[in-house]
Design a protein around this motif. Structure first.
Motif, PDB file in Angstrom:
ATOM      1  N   ALA A  70       1.206  -1.271  -0.312  1.00 21.01           N
ATOM      2  CA  ALA A  70      -0.339  -0.156  -0.172  1.00 21.01           C
ATOM      3  C   ALA A  70       0.962   1.228  -0.341  1.00 21.01           C
ATOM      4  O   ALA A  70       1.587   1.764   0.791  1.00 21.01           O
ATOM      5  N   PRO A  71       0.714   2.003  -1.219  1.00 22.05           N
ATOM      6  CA  PRO A  71       2.044   1.886  -1.168  1.00 22.05           C
ATOM      7  C   PRO A  71       2.251   3.932  -0.809  1.00 22.05           C
ATOM      8  O   PRO A  71       2.855   4.204   0.106  1.00 22.05           O
ATOM      9  N   ALA A 120       4.711   9.536   4.041  1.00 25.45           N
ATOM     10  CA  ALA A 120       3.815   8.657   4.068  1.00 25.45           C
ATOM     11  C   ALA A 120       2.985   9.846   3.298  1.00 25.45           C
ATOM     12  O   ALA A 120       2.412  10.451   3.667  1.00 25.45           O
ATOM     13  N   GLY A 121       2.580   9.264   2.046  1.00 19.45           N
ATOM     14  CA  GLY A 121       1.692  10.097   1.444  1.00 19.45           C
ATOM     15  C   GLY A 121       1.878  11.096   0.976  1.00 19.45           C
ATOM     16  O   GLY A 121       0.523  12.068   0.535  1.00 19.45           O
ATOM     17  N   GLY A 125       6.355  10.069  -2.861  1.00 18.70           N
ATOM     18  CA  GLY A 125       6.320   8.444  -2.782  1.00 18.70           C
ATOM     19  C   GLY A 125       6.579   8.042  -3.833  1.00 18.70           C
ATOM     20  O   GLY A 125       5.864   8.322  -4.394  1.00 18.70           O
ATOM     21  N   PRO A 126       6.196   6.766  -3.159  1.00 21.74           N
ATOM     22  CA  PRO A 126       6.110   5.390  -4.644  1.00 21.74           C
ATOM     23  C   PRO A 126       4.813   5.609  -4.816  1.00 21.74           C
ATOM     24  O   PRO A 126       3.617   5.580  -3.184  1.00 21.74           O
ATOM     25  N   GLN A 127       4.406   4.669  -6.366  1.00 17.92           N
ATOM     26  CA  GLN A 127       2.954   5.630  -6.132  1.00 17.92           C
ATOM     27  C   GLN A 127       1.991   3.557  -7.014  1.00 17.92           C
ATOM     28  O   GLN A 127       0.988   4.182  -6.840  1.00 17.92           O
ATOM     29  N   LEU A 191       9.606   1.749  10.398  1.00 20.72           N
ATOM     30  CA  LEU A 191       9.533   1.239   9.005  1.00 20.72           C
ATOM     31  C   LEU A 191       7.262   1.975   9.079  1.00 20.72           C
ATOM     32  O   LEU A 191       6.899   0.843   9.718  1.00 20.72           O
ATOM     33  N   THR A 192       6.360   1.953   8.280  1.00 22.22           N
ATOM     34  CA  THR A 192       5.311   2.002   7.768  1.00 22.22           C
ATOM     35  C   THR A 192       4.879   1.496   6.700  1.00 22.22           C
ATOM     36  O   THR A 192       5.879   2.086   5.536  1.00 22.22           O
ATOM     37  N   GLY A 193       4.521   0.378   6.619  1.00 18.97           N
ATOM     38  CA  GLY A 193       3.704   0.436   5.204  1.00 18.97           C
ATOM     39  C   GLY A 193       4.992  -0.506   4.556  1.00 18.97           C
ATOM     40  O   GLY A 193       4.308  -1.087   2.924  1.00 18.97           O
ATOM     41  N   ALA A 194       5.891  -0.894   5.464  1.00 17.86           N
ATOM     42  CA  ALA A 194       7.043  -1.890   4.559  1.00 17.86           C
ATOM     43  C   ALA A 194       6.162  -3.671   5.085  1.00 17.86           C
ATOM     44  O   ALA A 194       5.983  -4.054   6.027  1.00 17.86           O
TER      45      ALA A 194
END
Length: 232
Positions: A70-71, A120-121, A125-127, A191-194
């Motif tokens: 979830a990028p 985040a967000g 950042g990663p999409q 980290l979050t979301g990793a």
């Protein structure tokens, strides 16, 4: 009976809760390029990575391969973190690269600190979901491609996309020296979301498991039907 047991095992495995959140500690010295990046082993959420930029080296960077599903939830920070006991990496830099080895976003300092956050967000950042490479270095050790710096090196507190002269090309090395002692030492990246990036065969999605289960049910029913005394 054997098919029924296999079916039960598949369903239990496929819909069991994921593994709990797990931190990772650098093993040996992580490489500084995608080909030599360290791949943390495990499953489920990856909550932190701890390691070290050796005090005896001014040319080290560490890179780790991880997965982002979830990028918009991904973030990485060294702000407020404490690495293993000993000299701490006080002046950190963080950079994210995609699976094609292209820069995504990076930063030297958060405003008001020498520590670093990839938030985040953020639109930089990663999409897309997939595997990524997260790199950490001390101040002044910057990633480059054949075209030059991938990320601008100043202003220090700015979050950058890959807008340096080498930003359209894949990372090929690093430049600059971590001359100050504050640019070396032990670190922890929260980290979050990793998630852990697995090199093994991917686990089937629930929809695939349901199709497999339906097929096994059909085989089981057909076998019972063909047994003596089975219903037509």
């Amino acid at each position: 009976m054997r098919i029924a047991k296999v079916l039960a095992l598949i369903l239990a495995t496929g819909f069991a809760p994921g593994a709990g959140a797990i931190p990772w500690m650098e093993v040996g010295d992580a490489g500084d390029l995608p080909a030599t990046a360290q791949v943390p082993t495990g499953s489920g959420a990856l909550t932190s990575i701890s390691g070290s930029i050796p005090s005896t080296s001014a040319t080290d960077a560490d890179m780790y391969r991880l997965h982002i599903s979830a990028p918009s939830t991904f973030s990485a920070t060294t702000v407020g973190t404490i690495g293993a006991s000993g000299l701490q990496l006080q002046n950190s830099q963080l950079f994210l690269f995609n699976a094609a080895r292209l820069g995504v976003y990076g930063r030297d300092d958060d405003p008001g600190t020498f520590r670093t956050t990839l938030p985040a967000g953020n639109l930089l950042g990663p999409q897309l979901p997939g595997d990524y490479f997260l790199a950490i270095s001390g101040f002044a050790r910057d990633p480059v491609s054949p075209g030059g710096l991938i990320f601008p090196s100043s202003p220090n507190a700015t979050l950058f996309g890959p807008t340096g002269p080498g930003g359209t090309q894949a990372i090929s090395g690093w430049t600059g020296l971590e001359a100050a002692l504050a640019s070396r030492g032990n670190y922890r990246i929260d980290l979050t979301g990793a998630e852990f990036a697995s090199l093994a065969t991917p686990i089937p999605e629930p929809g695939t498991l349901l199709l497999l289960a339906a097929g096994l049910f059909a085989i089981l029913a057909l076998r019972r039907r063909n047994q003596p005394g089975g219903h037509p």
